[in-house]
Design an enzyme around this catalytic site. Structure first.
Site, PDB file in Angstrom:
ATOM      1  N   CYS A  37       0.979  -2.275  15.575  1.00 44.11           N
ATOM      2  CA  CYS A  37       1.065  -1.889  13.982  1.00 44.11           C
ATOM      3  C   CYS A  37       0.213  -3.155  13.316  1.00 44.11           C
ATOM      4  O   CYS A  37       0.685  -4.273  13.475  1.00 44.11           O
ATOM      5  CB  CYS A  37       2.649  -1.767  13.801  1.00 44.11           C
ATOM      6  SG  CYS A  37       2.718  -1.466  11.882  1.00 44.11           S
ATOM      7  N   SER A  81      11.698   6.796   8.409  1.00 49.41           N
ATOM      8  CA  SER A  81      11.401   6.232   9.922  1.00 49.41           C
ATOM      9  C   SER A  81      11.822   4.941   9.825  1.00 49.41           C
ATOM     10  O   SER A  81      11.771   3.864   9.159  1.00 49.41           O
ATOM     11  CB  SER A  81       9.898   6.499   9.804  1.00 49.41           C
ATOM     12  OG  SER A  81       9.495   6.083  11.104  1.00 49.41           O
ATOM     13  N   SER A 127      10.778   5.913  15.697  1.00 48.70           N
ATOM     14  CA  SER A 127       9.676   5.287  16.579  1.00 48.70           C
ATOM     15  C   SER A 127      10.016   4.946  17.927  1.00 48.70           C
ATOM     16  O   SER A 127      10.309   3.443  18.210  1.00 48.70           O
ATOM     17  CB  SER A 127       9.046   4.117  15.757  1.00 48.70           C
ATOM     18  OG  SER A 127       8.635   4.417  14.482  1.00 48.70           O
ATOM     19  N   CYS A 162       5.825  -4.939  15.716  1.00 45.07           N
ATOM     20  CA  CYS A 162       5.340  -4.048  16.669  1.00 45.07           C
ATOM     21  C   CYS A 162       3.947  -4.347  17.115  1.00 45.07           C
ATOM     22  O   CYS A 162       3.010  -4.434  16.336  1.00 45.07           O
ATOM     23  CB  CYS A 162       5.605  -2.559  16.470  1.00 45.07           C
ATOM     24  SG  CYS A 162       7.261  -2.283  16.013  1.00 45.07           S
ATOM     25  N   CYS A 187       3.258   8.632   1.470  1.00 45.87           N
ATOM     26  CA  CYS A 187       3.900   7.620   2.570  1.00 45.87           C
ATOM     27  C   CYS A 187       4.149   6.363   1.753  1.00 45.87           C
ATOM     28  O   CYS A 187       3.239   5.913   1.219  1.00 45.87           O
ATOM     29  CB  CYS A 187       2.648   7.628   3.610  1.00 45.87           C
ATOM     30  SG  CYS A 187       3.302   6.239   4.719  1.00 45.87           S
ATOM     31  N   GLU A 211       0.732  -1.227  -0.071  1.00 51.11           N
ATOM     32  CA  GLU A 211       0.006  -0.190  -0.006  1.00 51.11           C
ATOM     33  C   GLU A 211       0.896   1.416   0.080  1.00 51.11           C
ATOM     34  O   GLU A 211       1.930   1.340   0.327  1.00 51.11           O
ATOM     35  CB  GLU A 211      -0.921   0.168   1.129  1.00 51.11           C
ATOM     36  CG  GLU A 211      -2.063  -1.176   1.226  1.00 51.11           C
ATOM     37  CD  GLU A 211      -3.073  -1.185   2.419  1.00 51.11           C
ATOM     38  OE1 GLU A 211      -4.285  -1.452   1.902  1.00 51.11           O
ATOM     39  OE2 GLU A 211      -2.547  -0.828   3.298  1.00 51.11           O
ATOM     40  N   ASN A 220      -4.001   4.654  16.242  1.00 52.29           N
ATOM     41  CA  ASN A 220      -5.131   4.103  15.206  1.00 52.29           C
ATOM     42  C   ASN A 220      -5.189   2.549  15.506  1.00 52.29           C
ATOM     43  O   ASN A 220      -4.606   1.990  15.225  1.00 52.29           O
ATOM     44  CB  ASN A 220      -4.616   4.526  13.696  1.00 52.29           C
ATOM     45  CG  ASN A 220      -4.252   5.800  13.372  1.00 52.29           C
ATOM     46  OD1 ASN A 220      -5.150   6.861  13.756  1.00 52.29           O
ATOM     47  ND2 ASN A 220      -3.057   6.496  13.248  1.00 52.29           N
ATOM     48  N   HIS A 272       8.171   5.543  21.000  1.00 52.54           N
ATOM     49  CA  HIS A 272       6.986   5.180  21.712  1.00 52.54           C
ATOM     50  C   HIS A 272       7.192   4.867  23.129  1.00 52.54           C
ATOM     51  O   HIS A 272       5.776   4.575  23.497  1.00 52.54           O
ATOM     52  CB  HIS A 272       6.559   3.984  20.840  1.00 52.54           C
ATOM     53  CG  HIS A 272       6.442   4.139  19.385  1.00 52.54           C
ATOM     54  ND1 HIS A 272       5.673   5.194  18.911  1.00 52.54           N
ATOM     55  CD2 HIS A 272       6.480   3.326  18.261  1.00 52.54           C
ATOM     56  CE1 HIS A 272       5.669   5.022  17.693  1.00 52.54           C
ATOM     57  NE2 HIS A 272       6.163   4.179  17.275  1.00 52.54           N
ATOM     58  N   CYS A 318      -1.644   6.000  10.070  1.00 54.58           N
ATOM     59  CA  CYS A 318      -0.326   5.454  10.527  1.00 54.58           C
ATOM     60  C   CYS A 318      -0.687   3.996  11.350  1.00 54.58           C
ATOM     61  O   CYS A 318      -1.582   4.066  12.093  1.00 54.58           O
ATOM     62  CB  CYS A 318       0.226   6.234  11.514  1.00 54.58           C
ATOM     63  SG  CYS A 318       0.975   7.838  11.093  1.00 54.58           S
ATOM     64  N   CYS A 333       6.643  -7.121   7.394  1.00 58.59           N
ATOM     65  CA  CYS A 333       7.659  -6.644   8.503  1.00 58.59           C
ATOM     66  C   CYS A 333       8.041  -7.599   9.276  1.00 58.59           C
ATOM     67  O   CYS A 333       7.259  -8.489   9.603  1.00 58.59           O
ATOM     68  CB  CYS A 333       7.052  -5.450   9.182  1.00 58.59           C
ATOM     69  SG  CYS A 333       8.384  -4.463   9.961  1.00 58.59           S
TER      70      CYS A 333
HETATM   71  N1  SAH Z   1       8.714   0.732  10.254  1.00 55.75           N
HETATM   72  C1  SAH Z   1       9.008   1.942  10.353  1.00 55.75           C
HETATM   73  C2  SAH Z   1       8.287   2.936   9.548  1.00 55.75           C
HETATM   74  C3  SAH Z   1       6.815   2.543   9.217  1.00 55.75           C
HETATM   75  S1  SAH Z   1       5.550   2.761  10.456  1.00 55.75           S
HETATM   76  C4  SAH Z   1       8.863   2.554  11.673  1.00 55.75           C
HETATM   77  O1  SAH Z   1       8.472   1.660  12.556  1.00 55.75           O
HETATM   78  O2  SAH Z   1       9.243   3.476  12.120  1.00 55.75           O
HETATM   79  C5  SAH Z   1       5.527   4.369  10.544  1.00 55.75           C
HETATM   80  C6  SAH Z   1       4.929   4.940  11.919  1.00 55.75           C
HETATM   81  O3  SAH Z   1       3.505   4.693  12.258  1.00 55.75           O
HETATM   82  C7  SAH Z   1       5.828   4.562  13.013  1.00 55.75           C
HETATM   83  O4  SAH Z   1       6.089   5.656  13.909  1.00 55.75           O
HETATM   84  C8  SAH Z   1       4.808   3.537  13.621  1.00 55.75           C
HETATM   85  O5  SAH Z   1       5.283   3.125  14.994  1.00 55.75           O
HETATM   86  C9  SAH Z   1       3.683   4.110  13.512  1.00 55.75           C
HETATM   87  N2  SAH Z   1       2.491   3.276  14.124  1.00 55.75           N
HETATM   88  C10 SAH Z   1       2.425   2.001  13.819  1.00 55.75           C
HETATM   89  N3  SAH Z   1       1.269   1.507  13.901  1.00 55.75           N
HETATM   90  C11 SAH Z   1       0.411   2.494  14.548  1.00 55.75           C
HETATM   91  C12 SAH Z   1      -1.010   2.519  14.973  1.00 55.75           C
HETATM   92  N4  SAH Z   1      -1.862   1.836  15.157  1.00 55.75           N
HETATM   93  N5  SAH Z   1      -1.463   4.137  15.189  1.00 55.75           N
HETATM   94  C13 SAH Z   1      -0.311   5.116  15.168  1.00 55.75           C
HETATM   95  N6  SAH Z   1       0.903   4.950  14.589  1.00 55.75           N
HETATM   96  C14 SAH Z   1       1.297   3.769  14.452  1.00 55.75           C
HETATM   97 FE1  SF4 Z   2       7.103  -2.746  11.173  1.00 53.96          FE
HETATM   98 FE2  SF4 Z   2       7.296  -0.108  11.524  1.00 53.96          FE
HETATM   99 FE3  SF4 Z   2       5.040  -1.713  11.980  1.00 53.96          FE
HETATM  100 FE4  SF4 Z   2       7.066  -1.926  13.765  1.00 53.96          FE
HETATM  101  S1  SF4 Z   2       5.735  -0.197  13.209  1.00 53.96           S
HETATM  102  S2  SF4 Z   2       5.634  -3.626  12.903  1.00 53.96           S
HETATM  103  S3  SF4 Z   2       8.811  -1.587  12.399  1.00 53.96           S
HETATM  104  S4  SF4 Z   2       6.386  -1.271  10.147  1.00 53.96           S
END
Ligand code: SAH
Ligand code: SF4
Length: 393
Positions: A142, A222, A244, A139, A128, A115, A323, A246, A366, A135
């Site tokens: 995510c 990122s 990231s 996380c 984006c 996507e 989200n 967090h 995100c 991945c």
């Molecule tokens: N893998 C990389 C880039 C992709 S994620 C990373 O983790 O940095 C882009 C951003 O969205 C990251 O900061 C990630 O932690 C955040 N993210 C992931 N899941 C999310 C969610 N459910 N709600 C808000 N932000 C989220």
């Molecule tokens: Fe992968 Fe980034 Fe999602 Fe973590 S937040 S699972 S590193 S895409």
């Protein structure tokens, strides 16, 4: 995944059933392009000039048909079209959110889906971009993290996302003024530093002076914290860095970003302090997802400030309201809590804006990106996360 919302199908040339002999020129660097031309019989003496011409047609004009390359002799154009194509990812669906955010589901030549999201604002337009299908990092908050890694995206598939977005936005030829697509964030599916070479190559093509000319100041990579590759990324790619973070406590970050068990918070912050291009004008962004009763206390905000100051990082904090997605285990912090958290950081002199969620209605915000390249149940998600964590320990 289930698609909702209005559809906006973008008509683009499809790359289907490619004859094996026709190679895609998209994503080749200049040296590879030169070699590709020589390999099909273009004289070495001409090759350099042809590379410049073809490069400009592809990346400055957005042309995908060799017959339109009018400064190239007819017989050479014929040779080119016999051996090469200038491809685009196949568009499976394109959706528009009620807030104007656009999401595309794209398909690779070998049938995998990923996507890409475009977020228009009054003064900018941000694309984006995905770096991987799935991945490896899982996380907990995510949606992409519930997929296994299907594979890395190749340079042409990464560059192809920007080309396709510019096709859809009508942004050819490439002008430096008045663009709709002004910024690129490597924040789609995947961990860009785990696909280092392809991401590096793609970003250099996008920054090329004779092509799209994206400024490195308008590209942000990122990472979830792949410490050993961060300095290298700074020197070899040189774009803005977002991290990231967090969480500021080991137990919490271990839980929500399992990579923390390998590269801890202090190590990560040291790598941020060492990031070559970071200065007051180009600050490192710390992304911080707001999870109710998990990482959102006043004490967490104070600790975040202490850590950024301890390492003297020219940084800002981006607070991301969580989200939700089907099966997610967390809740978003209350709005008042997010505001208080933001105020504490601002009062210390560090900027901490709250990111407005965009495109939630079409699952484009995100952390909501996921493709059906591998559909799995919620029980299976939990099982795989446990298995991945066991491997990382
Ligand atoms: N893998 C990389 C880039 C992709 S994620 C990373 O983790 O940095 C882009 C951003 O969205 C990251 O900061 C990630 O932690 C955040 N993210 C992931 N899941 C999310 C969610 N459910 N709600 C808000 N932000 C989220
Ligand atoms: Fe992968 Fe980034 Fe999602 Fe973590 S937040 S699972 S590193 S895409």
């Amino acid at each position: 995944m289930e698609m909702t919302g209005p559809f906006d199908l973008v008509v683009v040339p499809r790359v289907q059933a490619l004859p094996a002999i026709r190679r895609d020129l998209l994503g080749l660097d200049r040296l590879e392009l030169r070699q590709a031309l020589i390999d099909v019989g273009i004289p070495e003496k001409q090759a350099k000039m042809r590379v410049t011409q073809i490069w400009q047609w592809i990346y400055h004009r957005g042309v995908t048909d060799f017959q339109l390359m009018l400064n190239i002799a007819k017989d050479v154009r014929l040779t080119l079209s016999e051996h090469f194509i200038i491809g685009r990812p196949e568009v499976v669906t394109a959706q528009i959110s009620e807030d104007g955010t656009r999401k595309w589901l794209l398909r690779t030549v070998d049938g995998n889906d990923y996507e890409m999201v475009f977020i228009p604002d009054a003064d900018r337009g941000t694309l984006c971009v995905s770096s991987q299908i799935g991945c490896t990092l899982a996380c907990r908050f995510c949606y992409t993290g519930t997929m296994k890694l299907v594979r890395n995206l190749t340079p042409d598939e990464i560059v192809g996302q920007i080309m396709l977005a510019r096709d859809a936005l009508g942004e050819w030829p490439s002008a430096t003024e008045g663009r709709l697509l002004t910024n690129i964030v490597m924040m789609g599916m995947g961990e860009p530093l785990y696909n280092f070479d392809n991401v590096k190559k793609a970003l250099h093509i996008l920054m090329d002076e004779e092509g799209i000319q994206m400024s490195r100041r308008r590209i942000t990579l990122s990472t979830s914290g792949v410490v050993p590759l961060m300095t290298k990324a700074g020197y070899e790619i040189g774009v803005n860095l977002a991290v990231s973070l967090h969480a500021v406590r080991k137990d919490i970050r271990d839980e929500i970003v399992p990579l923390n068990k390998k590269y801890g918070i202090e190590e990560l912050l040291q790598a941020c302090a060492d990031y070559p291009t970071a200065n007051n004008a180009r600050r490192i962004t710390f992304e911080y997802v707001m999870l109710k009763n998990k990482n959102d206390s006043d004490a967490d905000a104070h600790e975040l400030v202490r850590l950024i100051k301890k390492y003297k990082i020219p940084g800002k904090v981006n607070l991301i309201p969580f989200n939700p997605w089907p099966g997610s285990a967390y809740e978003c912090s209350d709005w008042g809590r997010i505001e208080t958290f933001s105020d504490i950081i601002f009062q210390s002199g560090i900027s901490a804006p709250i990111r407005t969620p965009r495109g939630r209605d079409i699952m484009a915000a995100c952390g909501q990106l996921k493709s059906a390249s591998e559909k799995i149940s919620v029980a299976e998600i939990a099982r795989r996360q446990a298995a991945k964590e066991a491997v990382q320990l």
